[in-house]
Motif scaffolding. Structure first.
Motif, PDB file in Angstrom:
ATOM      1  N   PRO A 101       0.831  -1.205   0.000  1.00 26.14           N
ATOM      2  CA  PRO A 101       0.000   0.000   0.000  1.00 26.14           C
ATOM      3  C   PRO A 101       0.868   1.258   0.000  1.00 26.14           C
ATOM      4  O   PRO A 101       1.989   1.258   0.515  1.00 26.14           O
ATOM      5  N   THR A 102       0.320   2.312  -0.597  1.00 24.99           N
ATOM      6  CA  THR A 102       1.023   3.590  -0.653  1.00 24.99           C
ATOM      7  C   THR A 102       0.225   4.647   0.090  1.00 24.99           C
ATOM      8  O   THR A 102      -0.913   4.414   0.502  1.00 24.99           O
ATOM      9  N   GLY A 103       0.796   5.837   0.224  1.00 21.68           N
ATOM     10  CA  GLY A 103       0.152   6.919   0.952  1.00 21.68           C
ATOM     11  C   GLY A 103       0.761   7.091   2.331  1.00 21.68           C
ATOM     12  O   GLY A 103       1.389   6.173   2.877  1.00 21.68           O
ATOM     13  N   TRP A 104       0.570   8.269   2.917  1.00 22.77           N
ATOM     14  CA  TRP A 104       1.191   8.580   4.210  1.00 22.77           C
ATOM     15  C   TRP A 104       0.790   7.598   5.311  1.00 22.77           C
ATOM     16  O   TRP A 104       1.657   7.116   6.050  1.00 22.77           O
ATOM     17  N   PRO A 105      -0.506   7.255   5.478  1.00 24.10           N
ATOM     18  CA  PRO A 105      -0.862   6.319   6.566  1.00 24.10           C
ATOM     19  C   PRO A 105      -0.182   4.968   6.427  1.00 24.10           C
ATOM     20  O   PRO A 105       0.205   4.361   7.432  1.00 24.10           O
ATOM     21  N   ALA A 106      -0.013   4.490   5.187  1.00 24.98           N
ATOM     22  CA  ALA A 106       0.620   3.186   4.981  1.00 24.98           C
ATOM     23  C   ALA A 106       2.129   3.261   5.156  1.00 24.98           C
ATOM     24  O   ALA A 106       2.748   2.337   5.690  1.00 24.98           O
ATOM     25  N   GLU A 107       2.723   4.355   4.708  1.00 28.18           N
ATOM     26  CA  GLU A 107       4.173   4.490   4.794  1.00 28.18           C
ATOM     27  C   GLU A 107       4.651   4.804   6.203  1.00 28.18           C
ATOM     28  O   GLU A 107       5.824   4.636   6.519  1.00 28.18           O
ATOM     29  N   HIS A 108       3.744   5.303   7.054  1.00 25.67           N
ATOM     30  CA  HIS A 108       4.077   5.604   8.452  1.00 25.67           C
ATOM     31  C   HIS A 108       3.054   4.915   9.360  1.00 25.67           C
ATOM     32  O   HIS A 108       2.478   5.524  10.268  1.00 25.67           O
ATOM     33  N   ALA A 109       2.822   3.638   9.083  1.00 21.53           N
ATOM     34  CA  ALA A 109       1.726   2.926   9.746  1.00 21.53           C
ATOM     35  C   ALA A 109       1.893   2.872  11.266  1.00 21.53           C
ATOM     36  O   ALA A 109       0.936   3.079  12.016  1.00 21.53           O
TER      37      ALA A 109
END
Length: 267
Positions: A230-238
């Motif tokens: 998954p991509t996007g800020w929430p996924a990259e900084h889960a």
């Protein structure tokens, strides 16, 4: 500071009282452990090939376990709801009111005792996951951090459960109210399917859903990746997003639940 120490001390007594109730009513613990086992077997062996495609075997089972972990500890907040509703209905809250104890202790003790139940549930699910082929492929420290994230998430949701339980007018209402909001939270997420399989608005909701964050963070820490990352800020900084969401939930709902308890206890 003295009030805080007294609240924690009294909360420890209430926690022990609630755990004794679990020991005397083992059906509560069975409900917390049998349901996740059922979900593991159902999704791994019945829906695994349909959802996971050609890789629906071992790869999907590893992908699945983090979602089952998160769903189980989230559903355990229903025990907080039902526990408070039951104490209200039986007049236990009135007895607590007559004792020289901190008002925070009752709410804190309930959420903490249910956290212990979540620890037991995670242990049982981990053993079940190992049986169906799940493996921790990250480091030991990463795995410990993953479990701690799950328990923080469980404790945060139990404060929401405390508020609902104190607001419910009966145990029957509490049983429905404690679970109904969990279904969209858990199923519109990456718990059982990759985010790229969710269309339109559902995908956007799932991307920012705290449930998705804790699932993605746990998968990353366990090393259980499946499909397109998954991509996007929430996924990259889960992991960071999970902690922020949990802290935000506690900051909002802990005072609300405590205030509700004070109003209920002062009737």
């Amino acid at each position: 500071m003295n009030a805080l120490v007294k609240g924690l001390s009294d909360g420890g007594v209430i926690t022990w009282r609630n755990l004794l109730n679990v020991r005397r009513n083992p059906d509560w613990l069975m409900a917390a452990t049998l349901q996740p086992i059922m979900f593991v077997l159902l999704f791994a062996y019945v829906f695994g090939d349909a959802i996971g495609g050609d890789a629906g075997g071992g790869a999907y089972r590893e992908f699945l376990i983090a979602g089952i972990f998160a769903q189980t500890v989230a559903f355990n907040s229903a025990f907080t709801v039902i526990g408070f509703a039951n104490d209200l209905q039986k007049g236990i809250i009135d007895r607590f009111r007559s004792l020289p104890m901190s008002r925070l202790a009752v709410v804190f003790g309930r959420t903490t005792s249910d956290l212990v139940v979540s620890v037991v549930a995670l242990l049982v699910m981990s053993l079940c996951g190992l049986i169906v082929g799940w493996r921790i492929r990250g480091s030991v420290l990463d795995a410990v951090f993953a479990y701690l994230l799950m328990l923080l998430f469980a404790w945060a949701l139990s404060w929401i459960g405390a508020l609902i339980g104190l607001a419910a007018r009966s145990v029957e209402v509490a049983q429905s109210a404690g679970l109904i909001w969990m279904f969209p939270l858990s199923f519109i997420s990456s718990a059982f399917v990759p985010l790229d399989k969710l269309p339109g608005a559902l995908g956007v909701f799932a991307e920012w859903n705290p449930f998705t964050a804790v699932v993605n963070a746990t998968r990353d820490l366990f090393g259980n990746r499946f499909g397109t990352p998954p991509t996007g800020w929430p996924a990259e900084h889960a992991a960071l997003y999970t902690v922020l969401c949990c802290v935000g939930i506690i900051v909002v709902f802990a005072p609300l639940a405590t205030a509700r308890y004070r109003r209920v206890a002062s009737r």
